[in-house]
Design a protein around this motif. Structure first.
Motif, PDB file in Angstrom:
ATOM      1  N   PHE A 137       0.583  -0.795  -0.124  1.00  0.00           N
ATOM      2  CA  PHE A 137      -0.040  -0.082  -0.149  1.00  0.00           C
ATOM      3  C   PHE A 137       0.884   1.252   0.025  1.00  0.00           C
ATOM      4  N   GLU A 138       1.698   0.903   0.998  1.00  0.00           N
ATOM      5  CA  GLU A 138       2.707   2.473   0.553  1.00  0.00           C
ATOM      6  C   GLU A 138       3.674   2.356  -0.474  1.00  0.00           C
ATOM      7  N   ALA A 139       4.013   1.322  -0.299  1.00  0.00           N
ATOM      8  CA  ALA A 139       5.316   1.379  -1.462  1.00  0.00           C
ATOM      9  C   ALA A 139       4.230   2.056  -3.072  1.00  0.00           C
ATOM     10  N   VAL A 140       3.006   2.176  -3.126  1.00  0.00           N
ATOM     11  CA  VAL A 140       2.411   2.762  -4.154  1.00  0.00           C
ATOM     12  C   VAL A 140       1.754   3.817  -4.126  1.00  0.00           C
ATOM     13  N   GLY A 141       2.050   4.797  -2.883  1.00  0.00           N
ATOM     14  CA  GLY A 141       2.250   5.658  -2.618  1.00  0.00           C
ATOM     15  C   GLY A 141       1.179   6.077  -1.293  1.00  0.00           C
ATOM     16  N   GLY A 142       0.048   5.373  -0.969  1.00  0.00           N
ATOM     17  CA  GLY A 142      -1.140   5.453   0.104  1.00  0.00           C
ATOM     18  C   GLY A 142      -0.468   4.930   1.387  1.00  0.00           C
ATOM     19  N   THR A 143      -1.538   6.142   2.221  1.00  0.00           N
ATOM     20  CA  THR A 143      -0.619   6.360   4.073  1.00  0.00           C
ATOM     21  C   THR A 143      -1.165   5.096   5.219  1.00  0.00           C
ATOM     22  N   TYR A 144      -0.772   4.757   5.395  1.00  0.00           N
ATOM     23  CA  TYR A 144      -1.068   3.547   6.591  1.00  0.00           C
ATOM     24  C   TYR A 144      -0.505   4.213   7.965  1.00  0.00           C
ATOM     25  N   ILE A 145      -1.688   3.820   8.771  1.00  0.00           N
ATOM     26  CA  ILE A 145      -1.241   4.156   9.906  1.00  0.00           C
ATOM     27  C   ILE A 145      -2.134   2.997  11.278  1.00  0.00           C
ATOM     28  N   VAL A 146      -1.067   2.714  11.808  1.00  0.00           N
ATOM     29  CA  VAL A 146      -1.512   2.011  13.048  1.00  0.00           C
ATOM     30  C   VAL A 146      -1.823   2.708  14.162  1.00  0.00           C
ATOM     31  N   ALA A 147      -3.240   2.657  14.344  1.00  0.00           N
ATOM     32  CA  ALA A 147      -3.961   3.708  14.858  1.00  0.00           C
ATOM     33  C   ALA A 147      -4.119   2.928  16.163  1.00  0.00           C
ATOM     34  N   ARG A 148      -3.720   3.777  17.882  1.00  0.00           N
ATOM     35  CA  ARG A 148      -4.324   2.984  19.111  1.00  0.00           C
ATOM     36  C   ARG A 148      -4.721   4.073  19.641  1.00  0.00           C
TER      37      ARG A 148
END
Length: 81
Positions: free
Chosen positions: A60-71
């Motif tokens: 996901f990040e490799a193609v420009g998405g932002t990924y959040i692990v939200a606590r």
């Protein structure tokens, strides 16, 4: 704009097994201006990404998405501001 991304599996009454969604995909997707896509994986204080989630995050990040692990909501807000 956001939506809950349901993934999982269940056993049918006949004993079959049904899997739905993309393994490892985040719990929530959202699109924010100017067309930025964000994946949000919700975890508690001790939760960790599993192997499928780590692989999805990397792609996901490799193609420009932002990924959040939200606590917490603060984790999401920190990225959106």
């Amino acid at each position: 704009f956001h939506w809950r991304n349901n993934t999982g599996s269940f056993k049918t009454e006949r004993g079959g097994f049904y899997r739905f969604g993309t393994p490892g995909s985040p719990d929530i997707f959202c699109v924010v201006p100017p067309g930025r896509i964000i994946g949000i994986e919700v975890k508690d204080a001790k939760g960790r990404l599993n192997e499928n989630q780590l692989a999805f995050k990397e792609k996901f990040e490799a193609v420009g998405g932002t990924y959040i692990v939200a606590r917490s909501l603060d984790d999401v807000m920190a990225v959106l501001h």
